[in-house]
Design a protein around this motif. Sequence first.
Motif, short mmCIF file in Angstrom:
data_model
loop_
_atom_site.label_atom_id
_atom_site.label_comp_id
_atom_site.label_asym_id
_atom_site.label_seq_id
_atom_site.Cartn_x
_atom_site.Cartn_y
_atom_site.Cartn_z
N PHE A 11 0.62 -1.26 0.08
CA PHE A 11 0.12 -0.11 0.20
C PHE A 11 0.83 1.22 -0.04
CE2 PHE A 11 0.29 -1.35 4.45
CZ PHE A 11 0.95 -0.56 5.08
N PHE A 12 1.99 1.19 0.45
CA PHE A 12 3.10 2.37 0.65
C PHE A 12 3.73 2.58 -0.75
CE2 PHE A 12 6.32 5.16 2.63
CZ PHE A 12 5.39 5.87 3.33
N GLN A 13 3.82 1.53 -1.48
CA GLN A 13 4.38 1.49 -2.84
C GLN A 13 3.20 2.27 -3.86
OE1 GLN A 13 7.61 0.61 -4.19
NE2 GLN A 13 6.57 2.14 -5.77
N GLY A 14 2.12 1.67 -3.48
CA GLY A 14 0.85 1.93 -4.25
C GLY A 14 0.76 3.77 -4.18
N LEU A 15 1.08 4.10 -3.03
CA LEU A 15 0.83 5.57 -2.69
C LEU A 15 1.77 6.21 -3.38
CD1 LEU A 15 -0.44 8.02 -1.02
CD2 LEU A 15 0.84 7.35 0.91
N LEU A 98 -4.12 0.42 -6.90
CA LEU A 98 -4.02 1.67 -5.91
C LEU A 98 -3.53 2.85 -6.41
CD1 LEU A 98 -4.67 3.02 -2.82
CD2 LEU A 98 -2.38 1.71 -2.19
N GLY A 99 -2.14 2.50 -7.01
CA GLY A 99 -1.40 3.85 -7.64
C GLY A 99 -2.33 4.33 -8.95
N ILE A 100 -2.85 3.61 -9.80
CA ILE A 100 -3.76 4.23 -10.70
C ILE A 100 -4.81 5.04 -10.17
CG2 ILE A 100 -5.30 3.24 -12.62
CD1 ILE A 100 -3.32 1.27 -13.28
#
Length: 504
Positions: A11-15, A98-100
């Motif tokens: 989730f941190f990488q996605g953010l 999440l990133g998108i």
Amino acid sequence: MAPSLIPRAWFFQGLLSGLSMIAGYGIGAAIGAIVRWLGFTRPWSGRIAKILWLVFAGIALVAIPLFTVLGANWQTELRLLFGMEGEGPSRIISQLVLGILLAAGLLGLGRLLRRARRWVSAKLARWIPQRAAILASVLIVAFLTIAILEGTLVRGTMSTLNKLYEASDKGYPDNRTQPTDAERSGTQESLSSWDSLGFQGRNFVTDDPSLAEIQDFAATTPGLANTEIKTPIRVYAGLSEDGSFNTTADQVVAELDRTNAWDRKVLMVATATGTGWIDPSFTATFELMHGGDTEIASMQYSYLPSWVSFLSDRETPPAAGRALFEAVYAAWLEKPEETRPELYVFGLSLGSYGMQGAFSGLQDMTERTNGALFVGTPNFTPNWRYFTDNRDAGSHEIAPVFDGGVRVRFSAQPNSAMSLWDLGTDWRQPRITYLQHASDAITWWSPDLIFTAPDWLKEPAGADRRVNMVWLPTVTFWQVSFDMFVAGNVPAGHGHAYHLEYTA
């Protein structure tokens, strides 16, 4: 997606990825808008433009999945280096989605602001030239957006955080009761009441080791065979009602007087982190190695986490560290030289920055203390910066050698501080010690990372940093900034976790 200092949860990488996507899009869109505004036109036809869009779409369809997988592999390698388990394949999809979604949401917000800008521009164009109207509309919408964010989001967030952490500070640790030993603050006889200590202060005065544990340790330690084992003294003062650090520091000194702390062998003055926390691994080590013939003095100067102070308030920690040390030092000087305890200072993280604020430099430290231990020191700390920048030729930034290690020494060895002795035994008293990890983002973060490659990335990698981590303008600053938020959520011996390095 490239690895930096700390392993990232999905989730941190996605953010991070989502914010990076919209930042890249925003930069490109801004450049395009400026070029068009200046009057330049596209030098190719609409047909070529479609072909270029298809080419870029094809590149994206290959590059995004490729680097998502590569990034996951890099993260797995970094997690294994830290002794952590890798994350499953499902997390790869989750972080990409999440990133998108985050980028799309921010893009929608950006386009909403663009519509607002165009509406304002159309209204202004009735009275002023078109380009002047565009420029004025940009400034107006930007000003209003910043004002709204500052007035609602930023201030609202800070107000909410302040209320949450204030409420947390008033809480009581689980399975902890008010101490009864006269050697602790917070007792019925104490000048610092149990309720006034704050959450971390209550933790501090009730933490182990107990007298029995110290006796058991001493029984198996040859160096303590003939030592009289005592119950350690811990004194602490919470935030004063008048908000004065001097008032709080005077209360600490009064507690030292009440507990007869001046008769002990060693006195440690410790500046806490932002919440008032003192690392229990340090306190236990210090008390065990001296058979409990110790006193530790500390105080609270905030209830906000260190990262909040790190970003918004750099004046308070050194002011608090200076007030605490000066008060204790003045009282210590009044005691007979032949009987007063040895005087040491300690600080971890923001506490290291705060405690070093009490000293103008090396001479001041060595003249007024018997030694110092500074752990996970932030990059902007003046004394740390001086020792690092003026290190001996050939020594590395990650473990600098200052003046041959005669007084000051650095250790960057995970899970051990024995590397302090690599420079030999000619380490004169008083000794100043710094502990830091190659992977500690708190130590290596600096605004200079935006445009300048640091020495620590030009040098051979430390034991817990990836060899192939490289510096990229702005990107490395962005990555290490994110690393700071999770630098302590790693196994001991890495990042900002120093629990196993307090003995050497």
